[in-house]
Design a protein around this motif. Structure first.
Motif, PDB file in Angstrom:
ATOM      1  N   MET A  44      18.503 -18.486  -9.255  1.00 25.07           N
ATOM      2  CA  MET A  44      17.323 -19.247  -8.925  1.00 25.07           C
ATOM      3  C   MET A  44      17.680 -20.721  -8.759  1.00 25.07           C
ATOM      4  O   MET A  44      17.162 -21.373  -7.875  1.00 25.07           O
ATOM      5  N   HIS A  45      18.562 -21.230  -9.618  1.00 21.50           N
ATOM      6  CA  HIS A  45      18.912 -22.644  -9.511  1.00 21.50           C
ATOM      7  C   HIS A  45      19.727 -22.928  -8.262  1.00 21.50           C
ATOM      8  O   HIS A  45      19.665 -24.035  -7.740  1.00 21.50           O
ATOM      9  N   LEU A  46      20.474 -21.939  -7.765  1.00 24.97           N
ATOM     10  CA  LEU A  46      21.199 -22.125  -6.506  1.00 24.97           C
ATOM     11  C   LEU A  46      20.223 -22.288  -5.345  1.00 24.97           C
ATOM     12  O   LEU A  46      20.378 -23.177  -4.516  1.00 24.97           O
ATOM     13  N   ILE A  47      19.204 -21.476  -5.302  1.00 27.96           N
ATOM     14  CA  ILE A  47      18.199 -21.565  -4.232  1.00 27.96           C
ATOM     15  C   ILE A  47      17.422 -22.873  -4.351  1.00 27.96           C
ATOM     16  O   ILE A  47      17.148 -23.542  -3.362  1.00 27.96           O
ATOM     17  N   GLY A  48      17.083 -23.250  -5.582  1.00 27.89           N
ATOM     18  CA  GLY A  48      16.365 -24.505  -5.794  1.00 27.89           C
ATOM     19  C   GLY A  48      17.174 -25.722  -5.393  1.00 27.89           C
ATOM     20  O   GLY A  48      16.646 -26.686  -4.844  1.00 27.89           O
ATOM     21  N   ALA A  49      18.483 -25.688  -5.641  1.00 25.50           N
ATOM     22  CA  ALA A  49      19.334 -26.833  -5.297  1.00 25.50           C
ATOM     23  C   ALA A  49      19.598 -26.915  -3.795  1.00 25.50           C
ATOM     24  O   ALA A  49      19.857 -27.992  -3.270  1.00 25.50           O
ATOM     25  N   ALA A  50      19.533 -25.801  -3.096  1.00 24.50           N
ATOM     26  CA  ALA A  50      19.825 -25.788  -1.657  1.00 24.50           C
ATOM     27  C   ALA A  50      18.644 -26.264  -0.816  1.00 24.50           C
ATOM     28  O   ALA A  50      18.815 -26.528   0.372  1.00 24.50           O
ATOM     29  N   GLN A  51      17.480 -26.403  -1.401  1.00 20.89           N
ATOM     30  CA  GLN A  51      16.286 -26.833  -0.672  1.00 20.89           C
ATOM     31  C   GLN A  51      16.077 -28.332  -0.840  1.00 20.89           C
ATOM     32  O   GLN A  51      16.477 -28.912  -1.840  1.00 20.89           O
ATOM     33  N   PRO A  52      15.412 -28.970   0.145  1.00 14.54           N
ATOM     34  CA  PRO A  52      15.154 -30.409   0.010  1.00 14.54           C
ATOM     35  C   PRO A  52      14.226 -30.736  -1.171  1.00 14.54           C
ATOM     36  O   PRO A  52      14.343 -31.785  -1.779  1.00 14.54           O
ATOM     37  N   HIS A  53      13.319 -29.835  -1.477  1.00 15.83           N
ATOM     38  CA  HIS A  53      12.433 -30.027  -2.621  1.00 15.83           C
ATOM     39  C   HIS A  53      12.541 -28.790  -3.491  1.00 15.83           C
ATOM     40  O   HIS A  53      12.337 -27.676  -3.019  1.00 15.83           O
ATOM     41  N   TYR A  54      12.846 -28.957  -4.766  1.00 15.94           N
ATOM     42  CA  TYR A  54      13.175 -27.815  -5.611  1.00 15.94           C
ATOM     43  C   TYR A  54      12.006 -26.860  -5.803  1.00 15.94           C
ATOM     44  O   TYR A  54      12.205 -25.675  -6.052  1.00 15.94           O
ATOM     45  N   ILE A  55      10.762 -27.329  -5.688  1.00 12.67           N
ATOM     46  CA  ILE A  55       9.604 -26.452  -5.840  1.00 12.67           C
ATOM     47  C   ILE A  55       9.584 -25.404  -4.722  1.00 12.67           C
ATOM     48  O   ILE A  55       9.262 -24.239  -4.956  1.00 12.67           O
ATOM     49  N   ILE A  56       9.955 -25.804  -3.512  1.00 10.74           N
ATOM     50  CA  ILE A  56      10.035 -24.854  -2.403  1.00 10.74           C
ATOM     51  C   ILE A  56      11.115 -23.821  -2.696  1.00 10.74           C
ATOM     52  O   ILE A  56      10.938 -22.624  -2.464  1.00 10.74           O
ATOM     53  N   GLY A  57      12.239 -24.263  -3.214  1.00 14.11           N
ATOM     54  CA  GLY A  57      13.311 -23.345  -3.580  1.00 14.11           C
ATOM     55  C   GLY A  57      12.899 -22.377  -4.672  1.00 14.11           C
ATOM     56  O   GLY A  57      13.262 -21.197  -4.639  1.00 14.11           O
ATOM     57  N   MET A  58      12.143 -22.861  -5.647  1.00  9.74           N
ATOM     58  CA  MET A  58      11.660 -21.978  -6.708  1.00  9.74           C
ATOM     59  C   MET A  58      10.712 -20.921  -6.154  1.00  9.74           C
ATOM     60  O   MET A  58      10.756 -19.758  -6.561  1.00  9.74           O
ATOM     61  N   ALA A  59       9.850 -21.322  -5.221  1.00  8.08           N
ATOM     62  CA  ALA A  59       8.931 -20.356  -4.604  1.00  8.08           C
ATOM     63  C   ALA A  59       9.699 -19.321  -3.779  1.00  8.08           C
ATOM     64  O   ALA A  59       9.389 -18.124  -3.828  1.00  8.08           O
ATOM     65  N   LEU A  60      10.696 -19.763  -3.019  1.00  7.50           N
ATOM     66  CA  LEU A  60      11.523 -18.823  -2.254  1.00  7.50           C
ATOM     67  C   LEU A  60      12.285 -17.878  -3.179  1.00  7.50           C
ATOM     68  O   LEU A  60      12.395 -16.682  -2.918  1.00  7.50           O
ATOM     69  N   GLY A  61      12.811 -18.418  -4.254  1.00  6.48           N
ATOM     70  CA  GLY A  61      13.533 -17.589  -5.223  1.00  6.48           C
ATOM     71  C   GLY A  61      12.626 -16.570  -5.887  1.00  6.48           C
ATOM     72  O   GLY A  61      13.019 -15.419  -6.095  1.00  6.48           O
ATOM     73  N   ALA A  62      11.404 -16.970  -6.219  1.00 10.11           N
ATOM     74  CA  ALA A  62      10.460 -16.026  -6.826  1.00 10.11           C
ATOM     75  C   ALA A  62      10.118 -14.901  -5.851  1.00 10.11           C
ATOM     76  O   ALA A  62      10.029 -13.738  -6.250  1.00 10.11           O
ATOM     77  N   GLY A  63       9.945 -15.234  -4.590  1.00 11.19           N
ATOM     78  CA  GLY A  63       9.680 -14.200  -3.587  1.00 11.19           C
ATOM     79  C   GLY A  63      10.861 -13.261  -3.429  1.00 11.19           C
ATOM     80  O   GLY A  63      10.695 -12.036  -3.329  1.00 11.19           O
TER      81      GLY A  63
END
Length: 117
Positions: A1-20
């Protein structure tokens, strides 16, 4: 999840993508839809999800042998987990850990080094 969050410009978007993504993997891990009933186009998600290997390991640990009780074998057969290779599950999970942590380090090193707001 933290890899997806770090790869996005805004970590909240990455967290949402990771949750999906994790939600999709949980649907294909073999608990909600048994492996034999997963459509052919979704079999890749069954093998790609790390949830699959942790779930098979859990089933084997809880329901195999004498500790499984009277219905342990039937539970394992209904989930298709009567021939689980515990060593393979552990190795796959350890490889996931190493690869995701290396990816996280690479993303931080490449995209976030020296960036201060």
């Amino acid at each position: 999840m933290h890899l997806i969050g770090a790869a996005q410009p805004h970590y909240i978007i990455g967290m949402a993508l990771g949750a999906g993504l994790f939600g999709m993997f949980m649907l294909c891990e073999g608990f909600m839809v048994v492996k034999g009933k997963i459509p052919a186009g979704w079999k890749w998600a069954y093998h790609l999800a790390f949830h699959t290997y942790s779930f098979k390991w859990f089933l084997h640990n809880q329901f195999s042998g004498e500790d499984g009780g009277l219905v342990g074998d039937s539970i394992l057969q209904s989930y298709g987990a009567d021939d689980v290779d515990v060593t393979q599950c552990v190795v796959v999970l350890l490889v996931y850990i190493v690869v995701l942590e290396i990816g996280f380090y690479a993303v931080l090193k490449i995209f976030h080094t020296g960036h201060r707001s």
